[in-house]
Write a protein that holds these residues in place. Structure first.
Motif, PDB file in Angstrom:
ATOM      1  N   ASN A  31       5.729  -3.303  -5.699  1.00  0.00           N
ATOM      2  CA  ASN A  31       4.288  -3.135  -5.895  1.00  0.00           C
ATOM      3  C   ASN A  31       3.878  -1.683  -5.728  1.00  0.00           C
ATOM      4  O   ASN A  31       3.056  -1.154  -6.491  1.00  0.00           O
ATOM      5  CB  ASN A  31       3.551  -4.013  -4.876  1.00  0.00           C
ATOM      6  N   GLY A  54      -6.195  -0.501  -4.263  1.00  0.00           N
ATOM      7  CA  GLY A  54      -5.172  -1.411  -4.770  1.00  0.00           C
ATOM      8  C   GLY A  54      -4.383  -2.063  -3.653  1.00  0.00           C
ATOM      9  O   GLY A  54      -4.131  -3.274  -3.668  1.00  0.00           O
ATOM     10  N   ILE A  55      -3.974  -1.277  -2.648  1.00  0.00           N
ATOM     11  CA  ILE A  55      -3.215  -1.827  -1.531  1.00  0.00           C
ATOM     12  C   ILE A  55      -4.107  -2.713  -0.667  1.00  0.00           C
ATOM     13  O   ILE A  55      -3.667  -3.756  -0.154  1.00  0.00           O
ATOM     14  CB  ILE A  55      -2.598  -0.690  -0.700  1.00  0.00           C
ATOM     15  N   ALA A  58      -4.238  -6.006  -2.228  1.00  0.00           N
ATOM     16  CA  ALA A  58      -2.995  -6.739  -1.985  1.00  0.00           C
ATOM     17  C   ALA A  58      -3.044  -7.440  -0.632  1.00  0.00           C
ATOM     18  O   ALA A  58      -2.617  -8.591  -0.501  1.00  0.00           O
ATOM     19  CB  ALA A  58      -1.806  -5.779  -2.045  1.00  0.00           C
ATOM     20  N   ASP A 143      -0.735  -7.213  -8.174  1.00  0.00           N
ATOM     21  CA  ASP A 143      -0.894  -7.643  -6.784  1.00  0.00           C
ATOM     22  C   ASP A 143      -0.790  -9.157  -6.681  1.00  0.00           C
ATOM     23  O   ASP A 143      -0.166  -9.696  -5.767  1.00  0.00           O
ATOM     24  CB  ASP A 143      -2.256  -7.197  -6.234  1.00  0.00           C
ATOM     25  N   SER A 147       2.046 -10.939  -4.674  1.00  0.00           N
ATOM     26  CA  SER A 147       1.535 -11.647  -3.502  1.00  0.00           C
ATOM     27  C   SER A 147       2.020 -13.087  -3.480  1.00  0.00           C
ATOM     28  O   SER A 147       2.416 -13.608  -2.432  1.00  0.00           O
ATOM     29  CB  SER A 147       0.000 -11.610  -3.478  1.00  0.00           C
ATOM     30  N   VAL A 172       1.834  -4.312   4.610  1.00  0.00           N
ATOM     31  CA  VAL A 172       0.800  -3.620   3.846  1.00  0.00           C
ATOM     32  C   VAL A 172       0.430  -2.304   4.523  1.00  0.00           C
ATOM     33  O   VAL A 172       0.119  -1.311   3.854  1.00  0.00           O
ATOM     34  CB  VAL A 172      -0.435  -4.522   3.664  1.00  0.00           C
TER      35      VAL A 172
END
Length: 249
Positions: A31, A54-55, A58, A143, A147, A172
């Motif tokens: 990712n 973005g993270i 996630a 994601d 995920s 994360v």
């Protein structure tokens, strides 16, 4: 509270937590590579914000999926069959994500090896063509794929939801800390960009293969990535040594 105290005092739970944290961090590499490559195409002042967003998405997705563990487990149940092969929702998600990665990586490679005659002008157009919203949507799609794969892996390793939550948050957090350095390294080394795109193609093919029922051990994938990265590191050291050896004008 008694349940949490029992977990804290259980050595097996700590071993499961350590193992799951490592597994989640390793799974997050895929990712993170995609996020780094995609955000590097944005204007420089938007890159860090896009990576953090973005993270962060996630993390929200994975914690949200953990809240529906019973539903997530059902994703592995067959939905339909084609030529005597059963497909589940997980299979279809993996196949769709793999196809998306193949499309994105091959598109980026084509842009790199077949630039427009204008050179820098073409690069500028490409950066402008990928807007902030477009980048976030693409990151969100991947994601979701990663995920689902991550949570199903976690469910297969432990039945304790608190352990899964801690492992996901820890993984994360590592992604968040590594995002900017990795993105800068990729951006400053053009040959690494091509290597990372090759990784995305390999990951995409692996997702498609697993969607069709062909299990590919993750150890082989990451060993190949590590070996390729080591060779590229040697090439970088070799180029640096040659530059230093050249006489100064």
């Amino acid at each position: 509270m008694d349940y949490l105290l029992q977990l804290v005092s259980n050595p097996t739970a700590w071993i499961a937590l350590a193992t799951l944290v490592v597994m989640e961090v390793v799974l997050g590499i895929d990712n993170l590579i995609f996020i780094s490559i995609l955000t590097n195409k944005l204007p420089e002042h938007q890159r860090a914000k896009a990576r953090r967003l973005g993270i962060g998405m996630a993390l929200i997705l994975r914690l949200g999926l953990l809240g529906t563990v019973a539903w997530i487990v059902q994703l592995v149940h067959p939905v339909f069959e084609v030529f005597d092969h059963a497909f589940s929702w997980k299979d279809m998600i993996l196949i769709a994500g793999g196809l998306f990665l193949l499309w994105k990586a091959t598109t980026e490679i084509r842009h790199s090896v077949d630039p427009a005659p204008e050179g820098d002008l073409f690069v500028g157009k490409q950066v402008a063509a990928i807007g902030f919203s477009s980048a976030i949507v693409q990151i969100l799609l991947l994601d979701l794929v990663f995920s689902v794969d991550s949570i199903i892996t976690a469910v297969g390793m432990t039945e304790h939801v608190p352990i899964m939550v801690i492992a996901v948050v820890a993984a994360v957090t590592v992604m968040l800390l590594a995002a900017d350095p990795l993105a800068r390294f990729i951006n400053n080394n053009p040959t690494v960009v091509m290597l990372a795109l090759g990784f995305l193609i390999m990951i995409g093919m692996t997702l498609i293969a697993e969607g069709f029922g062909a299990h590919v051990p993750k150890g082989y994938i990451y060993a190949a990535m590590a070996f390729s990265a080591a060779i590229e590191a040697l090439n970088m050291l070799s180029r640096r040594a040659r530059r230093k050896a050249q006489p100064q004008e």
